[in-house]
Write a protein that holds these residues in place. Structure first.
Motif, PDB file in Angstrom:
ATOM      1  N   HIS A 224       0.820  -1.218   0.000  1.00 50.35           N
ATOM      2  CA  HIS A 224       0.000   0.000   0.000  1.00 50.35           C
ATOM      3  C   HIS A 224       0.852   1.266   0.000  1.00 50.35           C
ATOM      4  CE1 HIS A 224      -2.690  -3.156   1.555  1.00 50.35           C
ATOM      5  NE2 HIS A 224      -3.679  -2.424   1.072  1.00 50.35           N
ATOM      6  N   LEU A 225       2.093   1.139  -0.449  1.00 52.30           N
ATOM      7  CA  LEU A 225       3.042   2.244  -0.337  1.00 52.30           C
ATOM      8  C   LEU A 225       2.617   3.481  -1.111  1.00 52.30           C
ATOM      9  CD1 LEU A 225       5.787   2.811   1.014  1.00 52.30           C
ATOM     10  CD2 LEU A 225       6.885   2.103  -1.105  1.00 52.30           C
ATOM     11  N   ASP A 226       1.922   3.305  -2.224  1.00 51.86           N
ATOM     12  CA  ASP A 226       1.579   4.441  -3.078  1.00 51.86           C
ATOM     13  C   ASP A 226       0.406   5.259  -2.549  1.00 51.86           C
ATOM     14  OD1 ASP A 226       3.569   3.527  -4.650  1.00 51.86           O
ATOM     15  OD2 ASP A 226       2.315   2.824  -6.288  1.00 51.86           O
ATOM     16  N   GLY A 227      -0.278   4.796  -1.542  1.00 51.52           N
ATOM     17  CA  GLY A 227      -1.442   5.522  -1.045  1.00 51.52           C
ATOM     18  C   GLY A 227      -1.052   6.654  -0.103  1.00 51.52           C
ATOM     19  N   THR A 228      -1.544   7.860  -0.369  1.00 52.01           N
ATOM     20  CA  THR A 228      -1.224   9.003   0.495  1.00 52.01           C
ATOM     21  C   THR A 228      -1.821   8.835   1.887  1.00 52.01           C
ATOM     22  OG1 THR A 228      -3.159  10.172  -0.368  1.00 52.01           O
ATOM     23  CG2 THR A 228      -1.042  10.631  -1.414  1.00 52.01           C
ATOM     24  N   GLU A 229      -2.816   7.947   2.010  1.00 51.00           N
ATOM     25  CA  GLU A 229      -3.464   7.757   3.295  1.00 51.00           C
ATOM     26  C   GLU A 229      -2.699   6.802   4.213  1.00 51.00           C
ATOM     27  OE1 GLU A 229      -4.730   4.463   0.650  1.00 51.00           O
ATOM     28  OE2 GLU A 229      -4.496   6.635   0.437  1.00 51.00           O
ATOM     29  N   LEU A 230      -1.632   6.171   3.710  1.00 53.38           N
ATOM     30  CA  LEU A 230      -0.856   5.235   4.520  1.00 53.38           C
ATOM     31  C   LEU A 230      -0.196   5.977   5.683  1.00 53.38           C
ATOM     32  CD1 LEU A 230       0.117   2.240   4.605  1.00 53.38           C
ATOM     33  CD2 LEU A 230       2.192   3.028   3.458  1.00 53.38           C
ATOM     34  N   SER A 231      -0.436   5.524   6.877  1.00 58.29           N
ATOM     35  CA  SER A 231       0.091   6.167   8.084  1.00 58.29           C
ATOM     36  C   SER A 231       0.087   5.147   9.209  1.00 58.29           C
ATOM     37  CB  SER A 231      -0.781   7.364   8.477  1.00 58.29           C
ATOM     38  OG  SER A 231      -2.054   6.911   8.927  1.00 58.29           O
ATOM     39  N   PRO A 232       0.775   5.429  10.324  1.00 56.04           N
ATOM     40  CA  PRO A 232       0.708   4.501  11.466  1.00 56.04           C
ATOM     41  C   PRO A 232      -0.727   4.202  11.897  1.00 56.04           C
ATOM     42  CG  PRO A 232       2.498   6.040  11.788  1.00 56.04           C
ATOM     43  CD  PRO A 232       1.771   6.489  10.550  1.00 56.04           C
ATOM     44  N   ALA A 233      -1.610   5.202  11.823  1.00 63.37           N
ATOM     45  CA  ALA A 233      -2.997   4.984  12.242  1.00 63.37           C
ATOM     46  C   ALA A 233      -3.722   4.008  11.315  1.00 63.37           C
ATOM     47  CB  ALA A 233      -3.737   6.316  12.285  1.00 63.37           C
ATOM     48  N   THR A 234      -3.551   4.171   9.996  1.00 60.74           N
ATOM     49  CA  THR A 234      -4.246   3.276   9.060  1.00 60.74           C
ATOM     50  C   THR A 234      -3.639   1.873   9.096  1.00 60.74           C
ATOM     51  OG1 THR A 234      -2.821   3.976   7.214  1.00 60.74           O
ATOM     52  CG2 THR A 234      -4.876   5.190   7.540  1.00 60.74           C
ATOM     53  N   ILE A 235      -2.337   1.785   9.298  1.00 60.46           N
ATOM     54  CA  ILE A 235      -1.684   0.470   9.400  1.00 60.46           C
ATOM     55  C   ILE A 235      -2.185  -0.263  10.638  1.00 60.46           C
ATOM     56  CG2 ILE A 235       0.513  -0.723   9.707  1.00 60.46           C
ATOM     57  CD1 ILE A 235       1.810   1.676   8.216  1.00 60.46           C
ATOM     58  N   ALA A 236      -2.216   0.454  11.758  1.00 58.10           N
ATOM     59  CA  ALA A 236      -2.693  -0.155  13.000  1.00 58.10           C
ATOM     60  C   ALA A 236      -4.135  -0.626  12.856  1.00 58.10           C
ATOM     61  CB  ALA A 236      -2.555   0.842  14.142  1.00 58.10           C
ATOM     62  N   ALA A 237      -4.981   0.208  12.247  1.00 60.96           N
ATOM     63  CA  ALA A 237      -6.393  -0.155  12.076  1.00 60.96           C
ATOM     64  C   ALA A 237      -6.541  -1.391  11.202  1.00 60.96           C
ATOM     65  CB  ALA A 237      -7.156   1.020  11.480  1.00 60.96           C
ATOM     66  N   ALA A 238      -5.732  -1.485  10.147  1.00 58.94           N
ATOM     67  CA  ALA A 238      -5.823  -2.627   9.233  1.00 58.94           C
ATOM     68  C   ALA A 238      -5.440  -3.939   9.912  1.00 58.94           C
ATOM     69  CB  ALA A 238      -4.934  -2.393   8.021  1.00 58.94           C
ATOM     70  N   HIS A 239      -4.635  -3.845  10.988  1.00 60.36           N
ATOM     71  CA  HIS A 239      -4.186  -5.055  11.680  1.00 60.36           C
ATOM     72  C   HIS A 239      -4.849  -5.208  13.058  1.00 60.36           C
ATOM     73  CE1 HIS A 239      -1.102  -4.538   8.575  1.00 60.36           C
ATOM     74  NE2 HIS A 239      -0.917  -5.844   8.680  1.00 60.36           N
ATOM     75  N   HIS A 240      -5.828  -4.344  13.335  1.00 58.76           N
ATOM     76  CA  HIS A 240      -6.623  -4.440  14.567  1.00 58.76           C
ATOM     77  C   HIS A 240      -5.752  -4.337  15.824  1.00 58.76           C
ATOM     78  CE1 HIS A 240      -9.868  -5.629  11.878  1.00 58.76           C
ATOM     79  NE2 HIS A 240      -9.085  -6.580  11.393  1.00 58.76           N
ATOM     80  N   ILE A 241      -4.800  -3.405  15.759  1.00 58.65           N
ATOM     81  CA  ILE A 241      -3.950  -3.137  16.915  1.00 58.65           C
ATOM     82  C   ILE A 241      -3.918  -1.633  17.148  1.00 58.65           C
ATOM     83  CG2 ILE A 241      -2.493  -5.180  16.576  1.00 58.65           C
ATOM     84  CD1 ILE A 241      -0.411  -3.383  15.230  1.00 58.65           C
ATOM     85  N   SER A 242      -3.418  -1.223  18.301  1.00 53.87           N
ATOM     86  CA  SER A 242      -3.311   0.204  18.590  1.00 53.87           C
ATOM     87  C   SER A 242      -2.058   0.780  17.937  1.00 53.87           C
ATOM     88  CB  SER A 242      -3.242   0.436  20.103  1.00 53.87           C
ATOM     89  OG  SER A 242      -2.028  -0.082  20.624  1.00 53.87           O
ATOM     90  N   VAL A 243      -2.037   2.100  17.742  1.00 48.58           N
ATOM     91  CA  VAL A 243      -0.848   2.759  17.197  1.00 48.58           C
ATOM     92  C   VAL A 243       0.326   2.563  18.157  1.00 48.58           C
ATOM     93  CG1 VAL A 243       0.155   4.976  16.554  1.00 48.58           C
ATOM     94  CG2 VAL A 243      -2.202   4.445  15.902  1.00 48.58           C
ATOM     95  N   ARG A 244       0.058   2.606  19.431  1.00 50.47           N
ATOM     96  CA  ARG A 244       1.127   2.406  20.422  1.00 50.47           C
ATOM     97  C   ARG A 244       1.759   1.029  20.266  1.00 50.47           C
ATOM     98  NH1 ARG A 244       0.386   2.773  27.042  1.00 50.47           N
ATOM     99  NH2 ARG A 244       2.574   2.349  27.562  1.00 50.47           N
ATOM    100  N   TYR A 245       0.918   0.014  20.060  1.00 49.70           N
ATOM    101  CA  TYR A 245       1.453  -1.343  19.888  1.00 49.70           C
ATOM    102  C   TYR A 245       2.238  -1.459  18.582  1.00 49.70           C
ATOM    103  CZ  TYR A 245       1.640  -6.447  19.921  1.00 49.70           C
ATOM    104  OH  TYR A 245       2.072  -7.748  19.926  1.00 49.70           O
ATOM    105  N   LEU A 246       1.771  -0.762  17.544  1.00 48.44           N
ATOM    106  CA  LEU A 246       2.505  -0.753  16.270  1.00 48.44           C
ATOM    107  C   LEU A 246       3.911  -0.198  16.468  1.00 48.44           C
ATOM    108  CD1 LEU A 246       2.623  -1.041  13.139  1.00 48.44           C
ATOM    109  CD2 LEU A 246       1.725   1.291  13.032  1.00 48.44           C
ATOM    110  N   HIS A 247       4.014   0.918  17.181  1.00 45.98           N
ATOM    111  CA  HIS A 247       5.336   1.497  17.434  1.00 45.98           C
ATOM    112  C   HIS A 247       6.189   0.546  18.279  1.00 45.98           C
ATOM    113  CE1 HIS A 247       4.736   5.293  15.453  1.00 45.98           C
ATOM    114  NE2 HIS A 247       3.672   5.585  16.184  1.00 45.98           N
ATOM    115  N   MET A 248       5.559  -0.194  19.173  1.00 48.25           N
ATOM    116  CA  MET A 248       6.298  -1.143  19.989  1.00 48.25           C
ATOM    117  C   MET A 248       6.907  -2.250  19.130  1.00 48.25           C
ATOM    118  SD  MET A 248       4.964  -3.511  23.150  1.00 48.25           S
ATOM    119  CE  MET A 248       4.356  -4.765  22.011  1.00 48.25           C
ATOM    120  N   LEU A 249       6.171  -2.664  18.069  1.00 51.35           N
ATOM    121  CA  LEU A 249       6.694  -3.693  17.173  1.00 51.35           C
ATOM    122  C   LEU A 249       8.005  -3.258  16.525  1.00 51.35           C
ATOM    123  CD1 LEU A 249       3.451  -4.876  15.316  1.00 51.35           C
ATOM    124  CD2 LEU A 249       4.705  -6.109  17.082  1.00 51.35           C
TER     125      LEU A 249
END
Length: 324
Positions: A224-249
């Motif tokens: 999904h690299l080409d999408g301007t909407e790609l962000s930590p928030a959208t990535i976290a939502a797509a994987h059903h995790i919090s943004v904080r947990y994403l950063h922890m990964l």
């Protein structure tokens, strides 16, 4: 571009310093010492496949070491892939001392100290691959580096063949510029597979939930690299995790998730700017299709990353592709 180096062009007293500099420019900064006081002898032909350097080396007995001091002054984030064609060596990393025979591969992480000792004449193909190109967690690399890998194994054989063919291209100077980005990605993908194979077969380890999730996140970002909407928030939502947990990964990785996304986008733009078939597409359009909303912001960070403006990069690439 093909580059060739050989110590024979210099008097014996100047060869050691020259050879050390050649190794540094072609792979990473290493301390190189001849074995048993012998005069250093070596030749290296190298080809660059995007950000990956692949070369063929023939050298006299010597000891190469990546020390803590070197890492502090030159924090190279590359993985060294060494294919022993002739001769033998002993590698030491992370407390493991492993003999490497002809026909075996070994991976070494330049972010941590290591030693590679060649007791006799050596012939090898070697590659330096940026850590950021790999999609495996650092915990996998800790288990995979410094271990012998037979080229008789399925994935080891594929990687050995891949490296040998690229090194052969350096020998004859035949590597067309157009497909290089695909060869670069292919090299990284096979190396990813080898690391996973080494971890599972060599140590019996299986990936943790976090490691599996991190791999899934990396795959999602690339898709999904080409999408301007790609962000930590959208990535976290797509994987059903919090943004904080994403950063922890990403806490044990070289880059935060945001920096890594930006790095991938810059690489994609750099490759697009080098493509003759996109010569009629404006820099702003290329930046936008790779997820950069602001041309001015893109230009600033591109220059900070590569030392020149996007336009300067494109003009240099055009000159490189001109025939003759």
């Amino acid at each position: 571009m093909i580059k060739a180096f050989c110590t024979d062009i210099l008097p014996p007293g100047e060869r050691a310093e020259y050879w050390t500099d050649v190794v540094h420019r072609s792979l990473t900064r290493l301390e190189v010492r001849p074995r048993d006081g012998a005069v250093v002898r070596g030749s290296l032909r190298r080809i660059s496949i995007g950000d990956i350097h692949v070369g063929h080396v023939e050298a006299s007995p010597q000891r190469m070491a990546r020390t803590r001091g070197m890492i502090a002054n030159d924090p190279s984030g590359v993985l060294i892939v060494s294919l022993q064609e002739a001769g033998s060596s002993v590698v030491v990393q992370d407390g493991r001392e492993t003999p490497i025979a002809a026909g075996e591969l070994v991976l070494l992480d330049a972010r941590r100290p290591y030693v590679q000792d060649f007791p006799g004449d050596v012939r090898q193909d070697v590659a330096a691959v940026p850590r950021g190109m790999l999609d495996v967690p650092d915990s996998f690399l800790l288990l995979a580096t410094g271990r012998a890998c037979s080229t008789a194994s399925y994935i080891g054989g594929i990687l050995a063949s891949y490296m040998s063919r690229l090194a052969a291209a350096a020998e004859v100077g035949a590597c067309p510029p157009g497909p290089k980005r695909y060869l670069e990605r292919g090299m990284a993908d096979v190396l990813n597979a080898l690391v996973v194979q080494q971890v599972r077969r060599g140590s019996g380890a299986t990936p943790t939930v976090e490691e599996t999730l991190l791999r899934q996140v990396r795959e999602y970002v690339r898709a999904h690299l080409d999408g301007t909407e790609l962000s930590p928030a959208t990535i976290a939502a797509a994987h059903h995790i919090s943004v904080r947990y994403l950063h922890m990964l990403f806490r044990g990785e070289d880059m935060t998730v945001g920096r890594w996304i930006q790095h991938l986008r810059l690489e994609a733009c750099r490759d697009d700017l080098s493509r003759p078939d996109l010569a009629g597409v404006t820099v702003a359009a290329i930046a936008h299709r790779r997820g950069f909303a602001s041309p001015a912001h893109f230009s600033r960070i591109f220059r900070a990353a590569y030392g020149m403006t996007p336009g300067e990069w494109r003009r240099r690439a055009v000159r490189t592709h001109l025939p003759g």
